[in-house]
Design a protein around this motif. Sequence first.
Motif, PDB file in Angstrom:
ATOM      1  N   THR A  97       0.813  -1.213   0.000  1.00  0.00           N
ATOM      2  CA  THR A  97       0.000   0.000   0.000  1.00  0.00           C
ATOM      3  C   THR A  97       0.850   1.268   0.000  1.00  0.00           C
ATOM      4  OG1 THR A  97      -0.091  -0.033   2.422  1.00  0.00           O
ATOM      5  CG2 THR A  97      -1.893  -1.127   1.232  1.00  0.00           C
ATOM      6  N   HIS A  98       2.157   1.107  -0.127  1.00  0.00           N
ATOM      7  CA  HIS A  98       3.059   2.252  -0.053  1.00  0.00           C
ATOM      8  C   HIS A  98       3.509   2.692  -1.440  1.00  0.00           C
ATOM      9  CE1 HIS A  98       3.093   1.703   4.233  1.00  0.00           C
ATOM     10  NE2 HIS A  98       3.428   0.435   4.058  1.00  0.00           N
ATOM     11  N   ARG A  99       3.501   4.011  -1.648  1.00  0.00           N
ATOM     12  CA  ARG A  99       3.883   4.580  -2.937  1.00  0.00           C
ATOM     13  C   ARG A  99       5.356   4.936  -2.958  1.00  0.00           C
ATOM     14  NH1 ARG A  99      -1.121   8.727  -3.934  1.00  0.00           N
ATOM     15  NH2 ARG A  99      -2.690   7.129  -3.823  1.00  0.00           N
ATOM     16  N   GLY A 100       5.930   4.801  -4.122  1.00  0.00           N
ATOM     17  CA  GLY A 100       7.309   5.189  -4.293  1.00  0.00           C
ATOM     18  C   GLY A 100       7.520   5.770  -5.675  1.00  0.00           C
ATOM     19  N   TYR A 101       8.602   6.475  -5.839  1.00  0.00           N
ATOM     20  CA  TYR A 101       8.993   6.928  -7.165  1.00  0.00           C
ATOM     21  C   TYR A 101      10.508   6.945  -7.223  1.00  0.00           C
ATOM     22  CZ  TYR A 101       9.647  11.712  -5.340  1.00  0.00           C
ATOM     23  OH  TYR A 101      10.054  12.815  -4.638  1.00  0.00           O
ATOM     24  N   LEU A 102      11.019   6.895  -8.445  1.00  0.00           N
ATOM     25  CA  LEU A 102      12.463   6.863  -8.616  1.00  0.00           C
ATOM     26  C   LEU A 102      12.902   7.844  -9.680  1.00  0.00           C
ATOM     27  CD1 LEU A 102      12.870   4.879 -11.374  1.00  0.00           C
ATOM     28  CD2 LEU A 102      12.265   3.199  -9.665  1.00  0.00           C
ATOM     29  N   VAL A 103      14.164   8.244  -9.570  1.00  0.00           N
ATOM     30  CA  VAL A 103      14.740   9.250 -10.458  1.00  0.00           C
ATOM     31  C   VAL A 103      16.132   8.796 -10.860  1.00  0.00           C
ATOM     32  CG1 VAL A 103      15.467  11.668 -10.619  1.00  0.00           C
ATOM     33  CG2 VAL A 103      13.470  11.082  -9.263  1.00  0.00           C
ATOM     34  N   TYR A 104      16.471   8.959 -12.142  1.00  0.00           N
ATOM     35  CA  TYR A 104      17.820   8.688 -12.630  1.00  0.00           C
ATOM     36  C   TYR A 104      18.043   9.498 -13.905  1.00  0.00           C
ATOM     37  CZ  TYR A 104      15.285   5.439 -15.654  1.00  0.00           C
ATOM     38  OH  TYR A 104      14.397   4.883 -16.531  1.00  0.00           O
ATOM     39  N   SER A 105      19.294   9.700 -14.277  1.00  0.00           N
ATOM     40  CA  SER A 105      19.590  10.493 -15.469  1.00  0.00           C
ATOM     41  C   SER A 105      19.150   9.745 -16.721  1.00  0.00           C
ATOM     42  CB  SER A 105      21.085  10.819 -15.537  1.00  0.00           C
ATOM     43  OG  SER A 105      21.827   9.647 -15.744  1.00  0.00           O
ATOM     44  N   GLY A 106      18.594  10.481 -17.671  1.00  0.00           N
ATOM     45  CA  GLY A 106      18.120   9.890 -18.904  1.00  0.00           C
ATOM     46  C   GLY A 106      16.752   9.247 -18.793  1.00  0.00           C
ATOM     47  N   GLN A 107      16.079   9.453 -17.658  1.00  0.00           N
ATOM     48  CA  GLN A 107      14.766   8.844 -17.427  1.00  0.00           C
ATOM     49  C   GLN A 107      13.728   9.453 -18.367  1.00  0.00           C
ATOM     50  OE1 GLN A 107      13.477   9.554 -13.435  1.00  0.00           O
ATOM     51  NE2 GLN A 107      11.921   7.988 -13.498  1.00  0.00           N
ATOM     52  N   PRO A 108      12.937   8.612 -19.069  1.00  0.00           N
ATOM     53  CA  PRO A 108      11.898   9.159 -19.945  1.00  0.00           C
ATOM     54  C   PRO A 108      10.726   9.725 -19.137  1.00  0.00           C
ATOM     55  CG  PRO A 108      11.802   6.768 -19.936  1.00  0.00           C
ATOM     56  CD  PRO A 108      12.987   7.157 -19.110  1.00  0.00           C
ATOM     57  N   LEU A 109       9.972  10.639 -19.755  1.00  0.00           N
ATOM     58  CA  LEU A 109       8.774  11.178 -19.110  1.00  0.00           C
ATOM     59  C   LEU A 109       7.788  10.045 -18.877  1.00  0.00           C
ATOM     60  CD1 LEU A 109       7.972  14.354 -21.249  1.00  0.00           C
ATOM     61  CD2 LEU A 109       9.015  14.277 -18.998  1.00  0.00           C
ATOM     62  N   GLU A 110       7.155  10.040 -17.712  1.00  0.00           N
ATOM     63  CA  GLU A 110       6.151   9.011 -17.420  1.00  0.00           C
ATOM     64  C   GLU A 110       4.989   9.636 -16.674  1.00  0.00           C
ATOM     65  OE1 GLU A 110       5.798   5.051 -14.734  1.00  0.00           O
ATOM     66  OE2 GLU A 110       7.508   5.167 -16.067  1.00  0.00           O
ATOM     67  N   CYS A 111       3.786   9.244 -17.073  1.00  0.00           N
ATOM     68  CA  CYS A 111       2.558   9.765 -16.477  1.00  0.00           C
ATOM     69  C   CYS A 111       2.210   8.993 -15.210  1.00  0.00           C
ATOM     70  CB  CYS A 111       1.431   9.633 -17.496  1.00  0.00           C
ATOM     71  SG  CYS A 111      -0.183  10.137 -16.890  1.00  0.00           S
ATOM     72  N   ARG A 112       1.904   9.706 -14.131  1.00  0.00           N
ATOM     73  CA  ARG A 112       1.482   9.053 -12.886  1.00  0.00           C
ATOM     74  C   ARG A 112       0.081   8.469 -12.992  1.00  0.00           C
ATOM     75  NH1 ARG A 112       2.623  12.864  -7.826  1.00  0.00           N
ATOM     76  NH2 ARG A 112       0.423  13.137  -8.145  1.00  0.00           N
ATOM     77  N   ALA A 113      -0.746   9.028 -13.849  1.00  0.00           N
ATOM     78  CA  ALA A 113      -2.137   8.585 -13.945  1.00  0.00           C
ATOM     79  C   ALA A 113      -2.282   7.271 -14.709  1.00  0.00           C
ATOM     80  CB  ALA A 113      -2.986   9.665 -14.603  1.00  0.00           C
ATOM     81  N   CYS A 114      -1.652   7.183 -15.891  1.00  0.00           N
ATOM     82  CA  CYS A 114      -1.872   6.009 -16.730  1.00  0.00           C
ATOM     83  C   CYS A 114      -0.639   5.131 -16.876  1.00  0.00           C
ATOM     84  CB  CYS A 114      -2.356   6.425 -18.116  1.00  0.00           C
ATOM     85  SG  CYS A 114      -1.082   7.160 -19.161  1.00  0.00           S
ATOM     86  N   GLY A 115       0.525   5.626 -16.472  1.00  0.00           N
ATOM     87  CA  GLY A 115       1.749   4.848 -16.615  1.00  0.00           C
ATOM     88  C   GLY A 115       2.350   4.938 -18.003  1.00  0.00           C
ATOM     89  N   GLY A 116       1.731   5.720 -18.883  1.00  0.00           N
ATOM     90  CA  GLY A 116       2.242   5.881 -20.242  1.00  0.00           C
ATOM     91  C   GLY A 116       3.480   6.754 -20.275  1.00  0.00           C
ATOM     92  N   ARG A 117       4.180   6.704 -21.379  1.00  0.00           N
ATOM     93  CA  ARG A 117       5.422   7.483 -21.535  1.00  0.00           C
ATOM     94  C   ARG A 117       5.196   8.678 -22.450  1.00  0.00           C
ATOM     95  NH1 ARG A 117       9.638   4.708 -18.710  1.00  0.00           N
ATOM     96  NH2 ARG A 117       8.927   2.587 -18.502  1.00  0.00           N
ATOM     97  N   GLY A 118       5.991   9.713 -22.231  1.00  0.00           N
ATOM     98  CA  GLY A 118       5.981  10.871 -23.112  1.00  0.00           C
ATOM     99  C   GLY A 118       5.095  12.022 -22.671  1.00  0.00           C
ATOM    100  N   HIS A 119       4.398  11.877 -21.564  1.00  0.00           N
ATOM    101  CA  HIS A 119       3.564  12.974 -21.063  1.00  0.00           C
ATOM    102  C   HIS A 119       3.446  12.880 -19.543  1.00  0.00           C
ATOM    103  CE1 HIS A 119       0.604   9.685 -21.341  1.00  0.00           C
ATOM    104  NE2 HIS A 119      -0.092  10.332 -20.419  1.00  0.00           N
ATOM    105  N   PHE A 120       2.989  13.965 -18.940  1.00  0.00           N
ATOM    106  CA  PHE A 120       2.745  14.003 -17.507  1.00  0.00           C
ATOM    107  C   PHE A 120       1.250  13.856 -17.236  1.00  0.00           C
ATOM    108  CE2 PHE A 120       6.788  16.538 -17.496  1.00  0.00           C
ATOM    109  CZ  PHE A 120       7.529  15.609 -16.791  1.00  0.00           C
ATOM    110  N   ALA A 121       0.888  13.639 -15.980  1.00  0.00           N
ATOM    111  CA  ALA A 121      -0.509  13.436 -15.589  1.00  0.00           C
ATOM    112  C   ALA A 121      -1.390  14.629 -15.975  1.00  0.00           C
ATOM    113  CB  ALA A 121      -0.611  13.156 -14.096  1.00  0.00           C
ATOM    114  N   ALA A 122      -0.856  15.834 -15.953  1.00  0.00           N
ATOM    115  CA  ALA A 122      -1.652  17.015 -16.287  1.00  0.00           C
ATOM    116  C   ALA A 122      -2.151  16.982 -17.735  1.00  0.00           C
ATOM    117  CB  ALA A 122      -0.835  18.285 -16.057  1.00  0.00           C
ATOM    118  N   GLN A 123      -1.431  16.315 -18.622  1.00  0.00           N
ATOM    119  CA  GLN A 123      -1.840  16.221 -20.031  1.00  0.00           C
ATOM    120  C   GLN A 123      -2.540  14.897 -20.345  1.00  0.00           C
ATOM    121  OE1 GLN A 123       1.846  16.551 -19.693  1.00  0.00           O
ATOM    122  NE2 GLN A 123       1.696  18.755 -19.471  1.00  0.00           N
TER     123      GLN A 123
END
Length: 173
Positions: A97-123
Amino acid sequence: RMVQEKKEEFPVKLFRVEPMFARDLKVLTVFFSDPFTPEEEIVTFLNRFVDLQGAGKRDQDKDGVWSGKRTYLMRLRLGKTAEEGVIYPPAFFMIGTHRGYLVYSGQPLECRACGGRGHFAAQCTSVRCKRCGKRGHVVKECVEEKRCFKCNGLGHVIGECMSYPIGKSEEKV
């Protein structure tokens, strides 16, 4: 593009083309909502996507107090086929039940809402259930069985998984 167009032709079909720098050693920083989540759970999750190099390290501030984040050295994996390309770990994830996120160089954009790549949740115009991973509904509308992130089995979560007994003491005979 030219290589992809001629990938079935001789002599190109004799080679495997890899993205430059994909296998470079990178620093991966993991932020977790519960800083006391066992290290084994986080490592098990990460090992599904990347090759960890050595043990993780707890980051401390200038006063020596642990900030709750962990860093690991890792290498991204290549997929089994050229079409799969590089396998990227999800930027946003849940362990139990615990949320996490990770960061590294060269990381592609990822949406928190759908898990898709190339956009953020706002779009985002799509929704994806974080429980079953299917698109078109959210967790509170999900009728699918719960799924274990360790063994990928249905009907249980990692805390109940028989193949990964975290926090369960073995009975002494």
